[in-house]
Motif scaffolding. Structure first.
Motif, PDB file in Angstrom:
ATOM      1  N   LEU A 351       0.844  -1.323  -0.035  1.00  0.00           N
ATOM      2  CA  LEU A 351      -0.141   0.186  -0.180  1.00  0.00           C
ATOM      3  C   LEU A 351       0.879   1.184  -0.023  1.00  0.00           C
ATOM      4  O   LEU A 351       2.043   1.327   0.533  1.00  0.00           O
ATOM      5  CB  LEU A 351      -0.920   0.057   1.265  1.00  0.00           C
ATOM      6  CG  LEU A 351      -1.827  -1.202   1.333  1.00  0.00           C
ATOM      7  CD1 LEU A 351      -2.550  -1.263   2.831  1.00  0.00           C
ATOM      8  CD2 LEU A 351      -2.732  -1.328   0.296  1.00  0.00           C
ATOM      9  N   ALA A 352       0.274   2.240  -0.687  1.00  0.00           N
ATOM     10  CA  ALA A 352       1.200   3.674  -0.715  1.00  0.00           C
ATOM     11  C   ALA A 352       1.389   3.947   0.731  1.00  0.00           C
ATOM     12  O   ALA A 352       2.301   4.616   1.032  1.00  0.00           O
ATOM     13  CB  ALA A 352       0.398   4.424  -1.641  1.00  0.00           C
ATOM     14  N   VAL A 353       0.452   4.055   1.786  1.00  0.00           N
ATOM     15  CA  VAL A 353       0.401   4.491   2.964  1.00  0.00           C
ATOM     16  C   VAL A 353       1.537   3.892   3.766  1.00  0.00           C
ATOM     17  O   VAL A 353       1.893   4.395   4.723  1.00  0.00           O
ATOM     18  CB  VAL A 353      -1.108   4.459   3.728  1.00  0.00           C
ATOM     19  CG1 VAL A 353      -1.977   5.423   2.832  1.00  0.00           C
ATOM     20  CG2 VAL A 353      -1.526   3.020   3.715  1.00  0.00           C
ATOM     21  N   GLU A 354       1.897   2.548   3.266  1.00  0.00           N
ATOM     22  CA  GLU A 354       2.908   1.829   4.035  1.00  0.00           C
ATOM     23  C   GLU A 354       4.129   2.257   4.071  1.00  0.00           C
ATOM     24  O   GLU A 354       5.016   2.093   5.146  1.00  0.00           O
ATOM     25  CB  GLU A 354       2.931   0.364   3.659  1.00  0.00           C
ATOM     26  CG  GLU A 354       1.549  -0.620   4.099  1.00  0.00           C
ATOM     27  CD  GLU A 354       2.041  -1.894   3.420  1.00  0.00           C
ATOM     28  OE1 GLU A 354       2.554  -2.721   4.365  1.00  0.00           O
ATOM     29  OE2 GLU A 354       1.670  -2.248   2.337  1.00  0.00           O
ATOM     30  N   VAL A 355       4.446   2.959   3.031  1.00  0.00           N
ATOM     31  CA  VAL A 355       5.744   3.431   2.873  1.00  0.00           C
ATOM     32  C   VAL A 355       6.120   4.995   2.684  1.00  0.00           C
ATOM     33  O   VAL A 355       6.866   5.652   2.192  1.00  0.00           O
ATOM     34  CB  VAL A 355       6.527   2.858   1.457  1.00  0.00           C
ATOM     35  CG1 VAL A 355       6.291   1.419   1.464  1.00  0.00           C
ATOM     36  CG2 VAL A 355       5.345   3.104   0.375  1.00  0.00           C
ATOM     37  N   ILE A 356       5.161   5.417   3.605  1.00  0.00           N
ATOM     38  CA  ILE A 356       5.338   6.977   3.683  1.00  0.00           C
ATOM     39  C   ILE A 356       6.747   7.154   4.285  1.00  0.00           C
ATOM     40  O   ILE A 356       7.348   6.633   5.106  1.00  0.00           O
ATOM     41  CB  ILE A 356       4.280   7.593   4.509  1.00  0.00           C
ATOM     42  CG1 ILE A 356       2.984   7.584   3.908  1.00  0.00           C
ATOM     43  CG2 ILE A 356       4.658   9.053   5.200  1.00  0.00           C
ATOM     44  CD1 ILE A 356       1.791   8.180   4.720  1.00  0.00           C
ATOM     45  N   GLY A 357       7.547   8.182   3.650  1.00  0.00           N
ATOM     46  CA  GLY A 357       8.920   8.634   4.034  1.00  0.00           C
ATOM     47  C   GLY A 357       9.966   7.719   3.706  1.00  0.00           C
ATOM     48  O   GLY A 357      11.059   7.902   3.801  1.00  0.00           O
ATOM     49  N   SER A 358       9.422   6.678   2.788  1.00  0.00           N
ATOM     50  CA  SER A 358      10.526   5.586   2.231  1.00  0.00           C
ATOM     51  C   SER A 358      11.247   6.382   0.987  1.00  0.00           C
ATOM     52  O   SER A 358      10.974   7.176   0.212  1.00  0.00           O
ATOM     53  CB  SER A 358       9.920   4.688   1.782  1.00  0.00           C
ATOM     54  OG  SER A 358       9.458   3.850   2.853  1.00  0.00           O
ATOM     55  N   ASP A 359      12.457   5.801   0.393  1.00  0.00           N
ATOM     56  CA  ASP A 359      13.064   6.069  -0.731  1.00  0.00           C
ATOM     57  C   ASP A 359      12.814   4.947  -1.639  1.00  0.00           C
ATOM     58  O   ASP A 359      13.111   3.810  -1.279  1.00  0.00           O
ATOM     59  CB  ASP A 359      14.663   6.284  -0.184  1.00  0.00           C
ATOM     60  CG  ASP A 359      15.657   6.530  -1.524  1.00  0.00           C
ATOM     61  OD1 ASP A 359      15.131   6.864  -2.494  1.00  0.00           O
ATOM     62  OD2 ASP A 359      16.811   6.677  -1.401  1.00  0.00           O
ATOM     63  N   ILE A 360      12.344   5.426  -2.823  1.00  0.00           N
ATOM     64  CA  ILE A 360      11.833   4.327  -3.596  1.00  0.00           C
ATOM     65  C   ILE A 360      12.486   4.479  -4.880  1.00  0.00           C
ATOM     66  O   ILE A 360      12.944   5.704  -5.421  1.00  0.00           O
ATOM     67  CB  ILE A 360      10.296   4.591  -4.016  1.00  0.00           C
ATOM     68  CG1 ILE A 360       9.685   4.029  -2.555  1.00  0.00           C
ATOM     69  CG2 ILE A 360       9.596   3.520  -5.156  1.00  0.00           C
ATOM     70  CD1 ILE A 360       8.103   4.332  -2.756  1.00  0.00           C
ATOM     71  N   LYS A 361      13.083   3.442  -5.578  1.00  0.00           N
ATOM     72  CA  LYS A 361      13.764   3.380  -6.747  1.00  0.00           C
ATOM     73  C   LYS A 361      13.232   2.729  -7.746  1.00  0.00           C
ATOM     74  O   LYS A 361      12.795   1.562  -7.507  1.00  0.00           O
ATOM     75  CB  LYS A 361      15.204   3.200  -6.640  1.00  0.00           C
ATOM     76  CG  LYS A 361      15.828   3.766  -5.623  1.00  0.00           C
ATOM     77  CD  LYS A 361      16.510   5.351  -5.938  1.00  0.00           C
ATOM     78  CE  LYS A 361      17.488   5.910  -4.928  1.00  0.00           C
ATOM     79  NZ  LYS A 361      17.644   7.348  -5.275  1.00  0.00           N
ATOM     80  N   THR A 362      13.098   3.152  -9.203  1.00  0.00           N
ATOM     81  CA  THR A 362      12.899   2.472 -10.158  1.00  0.00           C
ATOM     82  C   THR A 362      14.139   2.182 -10.963  1.00  0.00           C
ATOM     83  O   THR A 362      15.238   2.702 -10.655  1.00  0.00           O
ATOM     84  CB  THR A 362      11.890   3.035 -11.182  1.00  0.00           C
ATOM     85  OG1 THR A 362      12.299   4.112 -11.831  1.00  0.00           O
ATOM     86  CG2 THR A 362      10.471   3.470 -10.309  1.00  0.00           C
ATOM     87  N   VAL A 363      14.096   1.709 -12.294  1.00  0.00           N
ATOM     88  CA  VAL A 363      15.177   1.429 -12.974  1.00  0.00           C
ATOM     89  C   VAL A 363      16.017   2.548 -13.230  1.00  0.00           C
ATOM     90  O   VAL A 363      17.179   2.609 -13.675  1.00  0.00           O
ATOM     91  CB  VAL A 363      14.920   0.567 -14.018  1.00  0.00           C
ATOM     92  CG1 VAL A 363      14.198   1.145 -15.066  1.00  0.00           C
ATOM     93  CG2 VAL A 363      16.134  -0.070 -14.722  1.00  0.00           C
ATOM     94  N   LYS A 364      15.110   3.913 -13.337  1.00  0.00           N
ATOM     95  CA  LYS A 364      15.721   4.972 -13.856  1.00  0.00           C
ATOM     96  C   LYS A 364      16.415   5.660 -12.782  1.00  0.00           C
ATOM     97  O   LYS A 364      17.141   6.604 -12.982  1.00  0.00           O
ATOM     98  CB  LYS A 364      14.534   5.837 -14.521  1.00  0.00           C
ATOM     99  CG  LYS A 364      13.836   5.184 -15.702  1.00  0.00           C
ATOM    100  CD  LYS A 364      12.815   6.057 -16.155  1.00  0.00           C
ATOM    101  CE  LYS A 364      12.046   5.522 -17.485  1.00  0.00           C
ATOM    102  NZ  LYS A 364      11.153   6.598 -17.839  1.00  0.00           N
ATOM    103  N   GLY A 365      16.114   5.344 -11.624  1.00  0.00           N
ATOM    104  CA  GLY A 365      16.821   6.069 -10.595  1.00  0.00           C
ATOM    105  C   GLY A 365      17.975   5.303  -9.796  1.00  0.00           C
ATOM    106  O   GLY A 365      18.676   5.727  -8.761  1.00  0.00           O
TER     107      GLY A 365
END
Length: 438
Positions: A351-365
């Protein structure tokens, strides 16, 4: 349309930071969210509906403690952490689903979910384990043999939470574990766990009946195998789309013979998994209608309002990150995999609310993924390209945390994403090339 897209019904979401608060919120219509890797698919398919999700990932129920008499595994310890910290259960935990699910799924959540194909139940049955559970009324212990009642039903009361699992230490114990799966991150078709201590044996079968079976007795050379198989054939073996009852029985018998022969010869199964740490703490949240979420995606600070039921997959795609693909929508294919705080996770099971404050990466990042991309290109590991992002994400995590090792056994239990074009041979070549060049 929302059902077709795999979106849960509306619910209230509460992330707590104390066990007492979580216990206060446990009532009819509420459900505990630990890892959520089994719960989210049920909510998305509308098999299960809840009024309130109580997220307990912030609780101090993670890690392993050990003394001369027992091993205590706290309930929020993830499967990957169990695999790396509890050698006795390393093979049991590391053969669960895939790397992404093991990054988020927890041992306590698995036991509370009580799936007939749960990896842990047969192992913990032969190891004489017990669980600690807590409610507002106090704490009690339940033997694992008494915990499982029927599929998805335990002997726990609705107001109780599993806090830890305790395994007694035994000096002369030989423990072996066998599991058979049809492929990918599917649930096991059959599981066998064997414990031999002196002239005593215990054997448990999972995934083949509605309830894990436990047999025990004295080791009597060749008679033991014959006796166990005779008793097994008296059980009602389940049949489904994955395997009919006769096939399941044959698989279970073969797994048992292999496991018992090795245990009786003094062999104990374990994988050598490097230390893995997972931390999932974030701010306390109470959300009913809409929640403001803030997170960093590819080093870009994002803020938006979402419903508590909004999947991270949908949040990312509607904000332009179309490289994150919607695939099976059941958490099996891995096309939606992203890196969250350094760990590969399926965004369709988060859920989007589970990862508030997290650092998320996709392949472009990911700035240090050039060599991995080149390896995929050189080995022609891309056909239509739909699955490529997910494969790159989980391979990146695997090489970072398991290390540069050309180990087929670890690899086959880690990277189980689905390629629609069946380009697995070249993908495996690319992963191994990346591993050797690290």
């Amino acid at each position: 349309m929302s059902f077709v897209l795999g979106i849960p019904r509306k619910f209230k979401y509460v992330k707590v930071d104390s066990l007492n608060e979580a216990l206060e919120l446990l009532r009819e219509g509420s459900k505990i969210l630990a890892g959520g890797q089994s719960l989210l698919p049920l909510l998305k398919l509308r098999i299960l509906n809840v009024d309130t999700l109580v997220d307990i990932k912030n609780l101090d129920l993670r890690g392993v403690s050990e003394n001369e008499k027992e091993i205590e595994i706290y309930s929020l310890t993830t499967h990957n952490e169990v695999a790396s910290k509890v050698k006795l259960l390393s093979k049991v935990a590391f053969t669960i689903a895939d790397f992404q699910v093991r990054n988020k799924g927890t041992i306590g959540g698995s036991l509370a979910h009580a799936d007939p194909s749960s990896n842990y139940y047969p192992a913990l049955l032969v190891l004489d384990a017990k669980v600690k559970v807590k409610s507002k009324k106090g704490e009690r212990e339940i033997k694992v043999v008494d915990l499982y009642i029927s599929p998805y039903t335990t002997s726990m009361r609705e107001d109780e939470i599993i806090t830890s699992i305790i395994i007694p230490k035994k000096k002369e114990l030989n423990f072996t574990y066998e599991v058979y799966k049809r492929g990918g991150s599917a649930y096991p078709t059959a599981i066998v766990a064997v414990a031999v201590e002196g002239n005593k044996y215990k054997v448990s079968f999972g995934g083949i009946t509605e309830k894990p079976i436990l047999f025990e007795g004295e080791v009597e050379s060749e008679n033991t195998i014959k006796n166990v198989i005779e008793r097994l054939r008296e059980e009602k073996i389940i049949s489904d789309i994955h395997a009919d009852s006769s096939t399941r029985l044959k698989i279970a018998e073969r797994l048992f013979v292999n496991a018992f022969l090795r245990a009786s010869k003094g062999v104990s199964d374990q994988f050598n998994i490097p230390a893995i740490e997972n931390k999932w703490k974030s701010e306390v949240i109470r959300g009913e209608e809409m929640v403001t979420v803030k997170m960093k995606v590819n080093d870009f600070e994002m803020e938006d309002e979402v419903e508590p039921r909004t999947l991270l997959l949908d949040f990312l795609r509607r904000n332009g990150y179309k490289e994150v693909k919607r695939g099976c929508d059941e958490g099996k294919c891995g096309a939606c995999t992203v890196i969250i705080d350094g760990k590969s996770v399926k965004s369709c099971l988060t859920l989007a609310v589970e990862v508030i404050g997290s650092d998320i990466k996709t392949v472009k990042g990911l700035s240090d993924i050039k060599q991995l991309k080149e390896s995929f290109l050189e080995n022609f590991a891309m056909q239509c390209g739909y699955c490529t992002h997910g494969f790159l994400m989980v391979t990146y995590d695997y090489l970072k945390r398991i290390g540069k090792r050309d180990d087929d056994e670890l690899l086959k239990h880690s990277i189980k994403n689905i390629c629609r074009c069946t380009g697995y041979f070249n993908i495996i070549k690319a992963i191994k090339t990346s591993s050797s060049n690290q």
